[in-house]
Design a protein around this motif. Structure first.
Motif, PDB file in Angstrom:
ATOM      1  N   TRP A  25       0.842  -1.202   0.000  1.00  0.00           N
ATOM      2  CA  TRP A  25       0.000   0.000   0.000  1.00  0.00           C
ATOM      3  C   TRP A  25       0.874   1.248   0.000  1.00  0.00           C
ATOM      4  O   TRP A  25       0.610   2.215  -0.731  1.00  0.00           O
ATOM      5  CB  TRP A  25      -0.913  -0.004   1.228  1.00  0.00           C
ATOM      6  N   ASN A 174      -8.530  -0.866   3.378  1.00  0.00           N
ATOM      7  CA  ASN A 174      -9.356  -0.676   2.193  1.00  0.00           C
ATOM      8  C   ASN A 174     -10.777  -1.134   2.499  1.00  0.00           C
ATOM      9  O   ASN A 174     -11.009  -2.286   2.891  1.00  0.00           O
ATOM     10  CB  ASN A 174      -8.795  -1.467   1.012  1.00  0.00           C
ATOM     11  N   SER A 336      -8.150   4.044   3.886  1.00  0.00           N
ATOM     12  CA  SER A 336      -7.072   4.525   3.031  1.00  0.00           C
ATOM     13  C   SER A 336      -7.291   5.988   2.663  1.00  0.00           C
ATOM     14  O   SER A 336      -6.346   6.786   2.634  1.00  0.00           O
ATOM     15  CB  SER A 336      -6.985   3.660   1.767  1.00  0.00           C
TER      16      SER A 336
END
Length: 358
Positions: A25, A174, A336
């Protein structure tokens, strides 16, 4: 002069699912820097945490970076000592977990080595980054307790020095979409079937729930050891007809099951951020968690039960299955979308000036 992206080494000495998800990420979302990644497989824990400087002895790039971001599995102090060119390179030490708050199994021999690796690594770093307050506080408390146990010649105020360099930046989650076919009676377990997740507490509560006549279904996910855990074997034997899922599944199926589940349960003995529960909660599953570890930072009291208390867990499940359940929890603070700017902010001040055209 134009801005020049700094080079950062991302050093991860134990690439497992959650470590990998964080690193993947980060490099995908923080694009203002040039990342150089060095990672080691997540196996052979004692060797990894003590031997990573040796594993990387001849593997580091020749050109030193502008900064190092190392996970707390990295023996940062030794790594810097073995490579004089890194001595003055500022480093961030990221704590996905800490060894002071990690419970031992009955088969493990207590060792101070992993704790010393993390203590020396923290002292060698410019900044310490934790994914929760619980992670930070348990590390600092552990350092204090360790230094008090040592026989003599220990410095004063070490924990205070480290606290002054510490900040909290959680791993982004997420969001998972809720399913239009939500099943309020589908109970999800999405953790490793290992001692530190206390699956026997979960199994006992579920068996007691069935004995009292409650209707429910089970989605039992997460990695398992080769030898089937007793807790899992008991549930398989008792409820084969209630098993919606049993075992690791592909990513799409995993997200679909999270979206369908009405309740997600944790019985963890350690949890530094609880990514699996945050994912489930983002999909609308009601999180039922111990009143300990990182969970009080994330979930109101209505979603927490006394740690390790099988009866309390069973009673809460019974109430929720009977319709006495709270509303879904808003966990968008860990998304996120909300945390990307925080992680970018850690490195935005590192931009350098380069000669235009170079």
């Amino acid at each position: 002069m134009v801005p020049c992206a700094p080079t950062i080494w991302l050093l991860s000495a134990y690439r497992t699912d959650s470590h990998a998800a964080w690193a993947d990420w980060l490099v995908h979302h923080v694009t203002e820097v040039t990342w150089q990644r060095l990672e080691l497989p997540g196996r052979h824990f004692p060797w990894r945490i003590r031997g990573n400087p040796l594993s990387w002895l001849d593997a580091l790039p020749e050109q030193p970076p502008d900064r190092i971001l190392a996970t707390s599995m990295v023996d940062l102090a030794t790594l810097k000592g073995l490579h004089p060119s890194l001595a003055s390179v500022p480093a961030d030490y990221y704590f996905h977990e800490n060894q002071f708050a990690y419970p031992l199994s009955g088969r493990q021999v207590p060792s101070v080595e992993p704790q010393m690796v993390q203590l020396y690594g923290a002292l060698a770093a410019e900044r310490l980054v934790f994914n929760s307050r619980f992670n930070r506080d348990s590390f600092l408390e552990g350092v204090q307790c360790l230094l008090r146990r040592l026989p003599d010649a220990t410095p004063h105020g070490v924990a205070d020095r480290l606290a002054a360099r510490s900040l909290i930046c959680p791993v982004p989650v997420n969001r998972v979409d809720a399913s239009p076919e939500k099943d309020p009676a589908l109970i999800l377990w999405n953790h490793r079937w290992e001692y530190d997740k206390a699956p026997e507490v979960f199994a006992d509560a579920i068996l007691a729930l069935a004995e009292d006549g409650y209707d429910f279904r089970l989605a039992l996910l997460g990695a398992r050891p080769r030898r089937v855990p007793e807790s899992l074997a008991r549930l398989r034997q008792a409820f084969p007809e209630r098993m919606v899922a049993d075992g690791r599944v592909d990513a799409a199926t995993y997200r679909e099951l999270l979206g369908r589940a009405g309740i997600a349960v944790s019985t963890a003995l350690h949890e530094f951020q609880g990514l699996a529960m945050l994912e489930a909660a983002s999909a609308g599953a009601l999180p039922l968690v111990p009143d300990a570890l990182c969970y009080p930072e994330q979930y109101p009291a209505a979603y927490r039960y006394a740690p390790g208390d099988r009866t309390a867990l069973k009673q809460r499940l019974a109430a929720w299955l009977s319709g006495e359940s709270p509303a879904p929890v808003d966990v968008s603070a860990w998304s996120s979308a909300r945390l990307t700017s925080a992680w970018r902010g850690l490195f935005m001040s590192l931009e350098q000036d380069c000669e235009e055209g170079l």
